[in-house]
Design an enzyme around this catalytic site. Structure first.
Site, PDB file in Angstrom:
ATOM      1  N   MET A 176      -4.858   4.273   2.733  1.00 54.93           N
ATOM      2  CA  MET A 176      -3.891   5.063   1.842  1.00 54.93           C
ATOM      3  C   MET A 176      -4.474   6.587   2.874  1.00 54.93           C
ATOM      4  O   MET A 176      -4.103   7.493   2.245  1.00 54.93           O
ATOM      5  CB  MET A 176      -3.715   5.308   0.454  1.00 54.93           C
ATOM      6  CG  MET A 176      -3.194   3.948   0.841  1.00 54.93           C
ATOM      7  SD  MET A 176      -2.814   4.049  -1.223  1.00 54.93           S
ATOM      8  CE  MET A 176      -4.979   3.058  -2.088  1.00 54.93           C
ATOM      9  N   ASP A 221       6.526  -5.141  -3.528  1.00 58.15           N
ATOM     10  CA  ASP A 221       6.340  -3.904  -3.155  1.00 58.15           C
ATOM     11  C   ASP A 221       6.144  -3.592  -2.228  1.00 58.15           C
ATOM     12  O   ASP A 221       7.344  -3.801  -1.307  1.00 58.15           O
ATOM     13  CB  ASP A 221       4.469  -3.536  -3.104  1.00 58.15           C
ATOM     14  CG  ASP A 221       3.643  -2.883  -4.245  1.00 58.15           C
ATOM     15  OD1 ASP A 221       4.696  -3.067  -5.290  1.00 58.15           O
ATOM     16  OD2 ASP A 221       2.089  -3.314  -4.528  1.00 58.15           O
ATOM     17  N   LYS A 279       6.087   1.795  -4.312  1.00 54.53           N
ATOM     18  CA  LYS A 279       5.360   3.140  -4.482  1.00 54.53           C
ATOM     19  C   LYS A 279       4.905   3.872  -3.400  1.00 54.53           C
ATOM     20  O   LYS A 279       4.379   3.326  -2.264  1.00 54.53           O
ATOM     21  CB  LYS A 279       4.442   3.092  -5.833  1.00 54.53           C
ATOM     22  CG  LYS A 279       4.827   2.693  -7.062  1.00 54.53           C
ATOM     23  CD  LYS A 279       3.191   3.156  -7.305  1.00 54.53           C
ATOM     24  CE  LYS A 279       2.629   2.156  -7.413  1.00 54.53           C
ATOM     25  NZ  LYS A 279       2.780   0.897  -7.922  1.00 54.53           N
TER      26      LYS A 279
END
Length: 463
Positions: free
Chosen positions: A384, A249, A271
């Site tokens: 996030m 990632d 991502k």
């Protein structure tokens, strides 16, 4: 890496040492252990070197160095007490491409002699790339205690069985898996304890009972932690070194990625907001396909794979496809970042519970239980949440949280790039507008943030 670490075969090759003192004697001893043909030029020798010359263990020219002495040599070491002579030897050797080492003058060297841990045929070399030979020796001393003498005997056993293992397994990946298993199991244990005959018997049995994989590999779903490579677990590190393919990632720090096998294929599937290299469904499919092709696949995720890491979705696909897998937890970002900023997630005087929630926006909304998140005496950690910070603040305030409630944003926590932005629900927007933090960030809301100034222990390395 400023220097290429290599092991040079100088068995029965002519190697020159210029100098006859105690330093030269140490270099002669190193060359002797490597079975070199040693040529020594010096007008006088130490008693130790003189005894070796008398015994015919080296070829001695009893005079000062001459330019022609370098001709035909495979390697040269200048170890005299005269700086100008050493520099002259180095200059002549470099001119015709002969590797040369000048004792205590690293700027004159074309190669360095490292500190060595000798467990022949296993040899470990440590170098600090000219920075500090003393530090290299200290590291060697520490490694000496960590690498038993039995590793040399284990390497001898491997050499004896190498051809048999190769004949047993046509596929190179099956051979590697066999060695990975036996070298950390009963065979190695018996070698280290000195039971060599038992080790041979167990090795022969393991080889007779071993079967090719039949083409099916395995997936290792591993949490890489929040960024500091020292926080990776021992089990994670072992699997990282075994994998043929690494699927990683965006949040996996480069120092952690560097811990994987150097020859492993690396596939980036990171991502970030509005930029997905690969959809999650495609990642799930990729892992299954790679394993079915016979690979050992490391799925490396930042933090913990089961805490906002979508690891459950990935192994759900693997289970449905009949692909073997293992899961290794990692230190989640909330725990790591809070610890490295001196913010305890729970504290008897401030917070009796902690809640992890995602602040990732979907369709412009956050479907969270704001009444629960607004309760007192708790810590709330938003993953996030940077993009949706305005909504987080608005909802917490509208549900009764005090504007004076402390809040901290942690950017790239646990790494040398760590930054912390703190304030209150009423003031943090001004701090963010001025400082402009960048993802990845973690948001901590709660009275425990007050403790940061007192408990902050982590000092970032100076650049």
């Amino acid at each position: 890496m400023d220097l290429l670490p290599i092991f040079l075969d100088i068995r029965h090759q002519p190697c020159l040492v210029v100098g006859g003192g105690a330093v030269a004697a140490r270099k002669v001893a190193s060359l002797g252990r490597a079975h070199a043909q040693i040529h020594l030029v010096a007008p006088a020798l130490t008693p130790e070197l003189q005894a070796q010359a008398d015994a015919g263990d080296l070829i001695h020219r009893s005079r000062d160095f001459k330019d022609e002495d370098i001709q035909g040599m495979r390697l040269i070491i200048a170890a005299t007490s005269d700086r100008e002579t050493n520099q002259r030897v180095a200059r002549l050797a470099k001119a015709i491409g002969i590797p040369v080492n000048v004792v205590d003058q690293p700027e004159e060297c074309s190669f360095l002699l490292p500190s060595v841990i000798d467990r022949s045929p296993v040899v470990v070399a440590v170098s600090t790339t000219k920075a500090s030979p003393v530090l290299a020796r200290l590291l060697r001393t520490r490694l000496e205690s960590m690498i038993p003498a039995g590793y040399g005997r284990l390497a001898d056993l491997c050499a004896r069985y190498r051809d048999a293992v190769k004949a047993r397994f046509a596929d190179e990946r099956d051979r590697r898996r066999f060695w990975d298993r036996v070298l950390v199991g009963g065979v190695a244990d018996r070698v280290f304890s000195g039971h060599l005959e038992e080790a041979d018997a167990v090795m022969a049995r393991e080889l007779a009972e071993a079967r090719p994989s039949g083409g099916m590999g395995e997936v290792y779903l591993v949490g890489a932690g929040p960024g500091d490579p020292d926080l990776v677990t021992f089990r994670a590190l072992r699997l990282m070194q075994q994998a043929d393919v690494v699927v990683h990632d965006r949040l996996v720090a480069k120092p952690i990625l560097d811990l994987t096998r150097r020859d492993a294929q690396r596939i980036y599937v990171g991502k970030e907001r509005d930029n997905h290299v690969m959809r999650q469904e495609d990642i799930n499919r990729l892992l299954a396909d790679l394993a079915k092709a016979g690979h050992r696949v490391l799925r490396l995720k930042g933090g913990d794979p089961f805490i906002f890491g979508r690891g459950g979705e990935e192994i759900d696909t693997l289970a449905a496809e009949g692909v073997p897998f293992q899961v290794v937890p990692g230190i989640t970002a909330a725990s790591g970042c809070a610890t490295y900023t001196g913010i305890p997630l729970t504290h008897r005087d401030y917070a009796q519970s902690v809640t992890f929630v995602t602040g990732h926006l979907k369709d412009g909304t956050m479907d969270l239980n704001w009444d629960q998140l607004a309760q007192p005496h708790q810590t709330v950690v938003f993953y996030m949440g940077l993009v949706g910070l305005a909504i987080i603040l608005e909802q917490l305030l509208s549900h009764g949280v005090s504007p004076d409630m402390p809040i901290a944003l942690i950017q790239q926590g646990t790494t040398p790039q760590q930054r912390v932005f703190s304030g209150t629900l009423a003031t943090i927007q001004e701090v963010i507008a001025e400082e402009k933090p960048q993802p990845p960030t973690l948001i901590i809301v709660g009275e425990v943030v007050k403790l940061r100034e007192k408990l902050n222990w982590f000092q970032k390395p100076s650049s």
